[in-house]
Design a protein around this motif. Structure first.
Motif, PDB file in Angstrom:
ATOM      1  N   LEU A   1       5.169 -15.358  -3.402  1.00  0.00           N
ATOM      2  CA  LEU A   1       4.593 -14.699  -4.580  1.00  0.00           C
ATOM      3  C   LEU A   1       5.459 -13.476  -4.894  1.00  0.00           C
ATOM      4  CD1 LEU A   1       0.812 -14.868  -3.558  1.00  0.00           C
ATOM      5  CD2 LEU A   1       2.061 -16.439  -5.054  1.00  0.00           C
ATOM      6  N   GLN A   2       6.325 -13.634  -5.909  1.00  0.00           N
ATOM      7  CA  GLN A   2       7.334 -12.599  -6.170  1.00  0.00           C
ATOM      8  C   GLN A   2       6.709 -11.266  -6.558  1.00  0.00           C
ATOM      9  OE1 GLN A   2      10.422 -13.045  -5.474  1.00  0.00           O
ATOM     10  NE2 GLN A   2      10.314 -15.264  -5.115  1.00  0.00           N
ATOM     11  N   VAL A   3       5.530 -11.297  -7.213  1.00  0.00           N
ATOM     12  CA  VAL A   3       4.923 -10.041  -7.665  1.00  0.00           C
ATOM     13  C   VAL A   3       4.020  -9.460  -6.576  1.00  0.00           C
ATOM     14  CG1 VAL A   3       3.594  -8.935  -9.507  1.00  0.00           C
ATOM     15  CG2 VAL A   3       4.950 -10.984 -10.006  1.00  0.00           C
TER      16      VAL A   3
ATOM     17  N   ALA B   1       2.556  -9.354 -15.140  1.00  0.00           N
ATOM     18  CA  ALA B   1       3.300 -10.302 -14.294  1.00  0.00           C
ATOM     19  C   ALA B   1       2.415 -10.769 -13.128  1.00  0.00           C
ATOM     20  CB  ALA B   1       4.574  -9.648 -13.771  1.00  0.00           C
ATOM     21  N   TRP B   2       1.616  -9.863 -12.596  1.00  0.00           N
ATOM     22  CA  TRP B   2       0.698 -10.220 -11.506  1.00  0.00           C
ATOM     23  C   TRP B   2      -0.362 -11.189 -12.033  1.00  0.00           C
ATOM     24  CZ3 TRP B   2      -4.521  -9.865 -10.649  1.00  0.00           C
ATOM     25  CH2 TRP B   2      -4.949 -10.106  -9.339  1.00  0.00           C
ATOM     26  N   GLN B   3      -0.871 -10.891 -13.232  1.00  0.00           N
ATOM     27  CA  GLN B   3      -1.885 -11.786 -13.826  1.00  0.00           C
ATOM     28  C   GLN B   3      -1.317 -13.187 -14.022  1.00  0.00           C
ATOM     29  OE1 GLN B   3      -3.462 -10.261 -17.497  1.00  0.00           O
ATOM     30  NE2 GLN B   3      -3.984  -8.293 -16.577  1.00  0.00           N
ATOM     31  N   ALA B   4      -0.058 -13.247 -14.474  1.00  0.00           N
ATOM     32  CA  ALA B   4       0.558 -14.559 -14.722  1.00  0.00           C
ATOM     33  C   ALA B   4       0.725 -15.326 -13.402  1.00  0.00           C
ATOM     34  CB  ALA B   4       1.916 -14.369 -15.404  1.00  0.00           C
ATOM     35  N   GLU B   5       1.093 -14.596 -12.349  1.00  0.00           N
ATOM     36  CA  GLU B   5       1.282 -15.241 -11.038  1.00  0.00           C
ATOM     37  C   GLU B   5      -0.045 -15.818 -10.529  1.00  0.00           C
ATOM     38  OE1 GLU B   5       4.152 -13.728  -7.716  1.00  0.00           O
ATOM     39  OE2 GLU B   5       2.214 -12.781  -7.387  1.00  0.00           O
ATOM     40  N   LEU B   6      -1.107 -15.028 -10.642  1.00  0.00           N
ATOM     41  CA  LEU B   6      -2.422 -15.497 -10.181  1.00  0.00           C
ATOM     42  C   LEU B   6      -2.889 -16.684 -11.021  1.00  0.00           C
ATOM     43  CD1 LEU B   6      -4.886 -14.959  -8.304  1.00  0.00           C
ATOM     44  CD2 LEU B   6      -5.830 -13.565 -10.157  1.00  0.00           C
ATOM     45  N   ALA B   7      -2.669 -16.584 -12.351  1.00  0.00           N
ATOM     46  CA  ALA B   7      -3.099 -17.663 -13.252  1.00  0.00           C
ATOM     47  C   ALA B   7      -2.360 -18.955 -12.914  1.00  0.00           C
ATOM     48  CB  ALA B   7      -2.845 -17.263 -14.706  1.00  0.00           C
ATOM     49  N   TYR B   8      -1.084 -18.819 -12.512  1.00  0.00           N
ATOM     50  CA  TYR B   8      -0.309 -20.024 -12.159  1.00  0.00           C
ATOM     51  C   TYR B   8      -0.924 -20.722 -10.937  1.00  0.00           C
ATOM     52  CZ  TYR B   8       3.567 -22.943 -10.607  1.00  0.00           C
ATOM     53  OH  TYR B   8       4.324 -24.014 -10.199  1.00  0.00           O
ATOM     54  N   TRP B   9      -1.255 -19.949  -9.884  1.00  0.00           N
ATOM     55  CA  TRP B   9      -1.742 -20.549  -8.633  1.00  0.00           C
ATOM     56  C   TRP B   9      -3.212 -20.951  -8.698  1.00  0.00           C
ATOM     57  CZ3 TRP B   9       1.408 -22.725  -5.437  1.00  0.00           C
ATOM     58  CH2 TRP B   9       2.734 -22.310  -5.416  1.00  0.00           C
TER      59      TRP B   9
ATOM     60  N   ASP C   1       3.812 -10.343  -3.362  1.00  0.00           N
ATOM     61  CA  ASP C   1       4.282 -10.396  -1.968  1.00  0.00           C
ATOM     62  C   ASP C   1       5.814 -10.383  -1.933  1.00  0.00           C
ATOM     63  OD1 ASP C   1       4.045 -10.754   0.829  1.00  0.00           O
ATOM     64  OD2 ASP C   1       4.093 -12.940   0.651  1.00  0.00           O
ATOM     65  N   PRO C   2       6.451  -9.351  -2.554  1.00  0.00           N
ATOM     66  CA  PRO C   2       7.920  -9.379  -2.702  1.00  0.00           C
ATOM     67  C   PRO C   2       8.657  -9.384  -1.373  1.00  0.00           C
ATOM     68  CG  PRO C   2       7.015  -7.244  -3.352  1.00  0.00           C
ATOM     69  CD  PRO C   2       5.854  -8.137  -3.140  1.00  0.00           C
ATOM     70  N   ASP C   3       8.074  -8.826  -0.330  1.00  0.00           N
ATOM     71  CA  ASP C   3       8.741  -8.800   0.986  1.00  0.00           C
ATOM     72  C   ASP C   3       8.496 -10.081   1.775  1.00  0.00           C
ATOM     73  OD1 ASP C   3       9.454  -6.184   0.394  1.00  0.00           O
ATOM     74  OD2 ASP C   3       7.622  -5.381   1.321  1.00  0.00           O
ATOM     75  N   ALA C   4       7.671 -10.993   1.227  1.00  0.00           N
ATOM     76  CA  ALA C   4       7.311 -12.242   1.914  1.00  0.00           C
ATOM     77  C   ALA C   4       6.474 -11.993   3.167  1.00  0.00           C
ATOM     78  CB  ALA C   4       8.536 -13.089   2.240  1.00  0.00           C
ATOM     79  N   ARG C   5       5.797 -10.859   3.192  1.00  0.00           N
ATOM     80  CA  ARG C   5       4.936 -10.536   4.350  1.00  0.00           C
ATOM     81  C   ARG C   5       3.835 -11.587   4.509  1.00  0.00           C
ATOM     82  NH1 ARG C   5       4.407  -5.897   3.020  1.00  0.00           N
ATOM     83  NH2 ARG C   5       5.165  -4.562   4.706  1.00  0.00           N
ATOM     84  N   LEU C   6       3.123 -11.870   3.399  1.00  0.00           N
ATOM     85  CA  LEU C   6       1.978 -12.790   3.489  1.00  0.00           C
ATOM     86  C   LEU C   6       2.438 -14.243   3.553  1.00  0.00           C
ATOM     87  CD1 LEU C   6      -0.282 -10.848   0.990  1.00  0.00           C
ATOM     88  CD2 LEU C   6      -0.538 -10.932   3.467  1.00  0.00           C
ATOM     89  N   ALA C   7       3.600 -14.535   2.969  1.00  0.00           N
ATOM     90  CA  ALA C   7       4.154 -15.896   3.082  1.00  0.00           C
ATOM     91  C   ALA C   7       4.558 -16.166   4.529  1.00  0.00           C
ATOM     92  CB  ALA C   7       5.356 -16.054   2.151  1.00  0.00           C
TER      93      ALA C   7
END
Ligand SMILES: Cc1cc2nc3c(=O)[nH]c(=O)nc-3n(C[C@H](O)[C@H](O)[C@H](O)COP(=O)(O)O)c2cc1C
Length: 333
Positions: free
Chosen positions: A57-59, A186-194, A61-67
């Motif tokens: 999640l680029q917005v 951008a965060w809203q778009a990311e959440l809407a995508y998933w 979780d940019p550091d990929a911590r949660l991924a």
């Protein structure tokens, strides 16, 4: 298995089958927004776990911590599956010389006695799920909390149980985190995508597991940006216990271990009748992550907050999220 069998040479095909089964079992792992950011590569007696960059999640979780943490859950699920089938594996984490996105390598060494706790965990893996409904008033059994804490600690990760005043601080942090995230298009778009129809098949968070109205709760749960279809009662989850996974460093190896700890703790919780809901918004936003760190007197770094409690046993039939088919997540050499 008798002790003679333990010294027999390992049948290469059996070992490969065991690892394929392990990667399939790992597909049940929970992940942030059900992104399933993992891919396995199976070659003989070796199984590699890769982080899939396009699923980060680029917005949020940019550091990929949660991924990375999500991949750690999948890694622990795989470890459980091989131990339950009576195999001894070595696990090499972050073998950076082989590539930045290779998170772990499992190598089958030999047959071993079947590990009974792993057999129980393997049965629990498909039963575990995220249930966002309000909790009952039944308090969390201290023995269950102790078992969950002990399970987390076996994976080099600590668990802090929030005091009542800290729960109020968490509530403020979760609220602030969600507001600041939601203000970003951008965060809203990311959440809407998933959570929307365009997400990859077998991934994401469907309406069936999103509450159909705001739940009564001290600590706000994830705001998915729209009402779902999960019927929720007007109960207030005042018996909830909030805990925080944390550790000594804030780097990928620690996040991977935190995921393994989340798996160990969540499977143990499920076996003890305790529901778990992760709260990651306060970790996603730097300011609130620092506020969470203050709760452990800056002695470590917070990885994830969890709501623990009991769901009314009469409330059965919570819908489940989908997963990608095994053949899409396992590459064979
Ligand atoms: C690292 C991580 C962070 C998560 N954060 C949240 C969260 O903030 N709120 C929430 O409701 N669920 C959260 N979840 C739960 C996921 O949405 C859930 O695991 C996923 O949709 C798959 O569903 P399942 O757990 O029912 O199999 C999180 C899970 C993980 C592993």
């Amino acid at each position: 298995m008798d002790s003679d069998a333990l010294t027999h040479p390992t049948d290469p095909q059996l070992a490969t089958h065991a690892l394929a089964d392990a990667a399939s079992a790992a597909g049940y792992a929970p992940s942030i927004h059900n992104t399933q950011p993992w891919r396995w590569r199976l070659a003989g007696d070796t199984l590699d776990l890769h982080l899939v960059r396009s699923r980060i999640l680029q917005v949020s979780d940019p550091d990929a911590r949660l991924a990375t943490l999500s991949c750690g859950v999948a890694l622990h699920h795989a470890r459980v599956a091989v131990a339950a089938q009576g195999w001894h594996v070595t696990v090499t984490r972050m073998p950076r010389d082989i590539g930045p996105d290779l998170l772990a390598r499992l190598h089958i060494e030999r047959r071993a006695l079947v590990d009974p706790p792993s057999v129980l965990h393997l049965r629990t893996i498909p039963l575990r799920h995220t249930d966002r409904r309000p909790l009952t008033d039944t308090p969390v059994d201290p023995a269950a909390l102790a078992a969950i804490t002990a399970a987390v600690e076996t994976q080099d990760t600590a668990l802090h149980t929030l005091r009542p005043d800290q729960v109020l601080e968490l509530a403020a942090a979760a609220d602030y985190a969600q507001r600041s995230e939601a203000a970003d298009p951008a965060w809203q778009a990311e959440l809407a995508y998933w959570t929307g129809a365009a997400r990859p098949a077998g991934t994401g968070v469907p309406d069936a597991v999103i509450p159909d109205r705001a739940t009564q709760t001290t600590v706000p749960g994830r705001d998915f940006g729209h009402r779902g279809e999960l019927p929720v009662s007007a109960e207030h989850d005042k018996a909830a216990v909030f805990v925080m996974l944390y550790g000594n460093t804030d780097e990928p190896l620690a996040w991977l271990r935190a995921g393994e700890a989340l798996s160990a703790g969540w499977l143990t919780a499920t076996e003890n009748g305790i529901s778990v809901v992760p709260h990651s918004a306060p970790i996603e936003v730097i300011a609130t992550r620092q506020a969470m760190r203050a709760m452990i007197a800056s002695t470590g770094y917070p990885y994830l907050v969890l709501r623990l409690g009991t769901i009314d046993p009469a409330d059965t039939g919570t819908p489940r999220t989908s997963r990608q088919p095994a053949e899409q997540i396992i590459d064979r050499a």
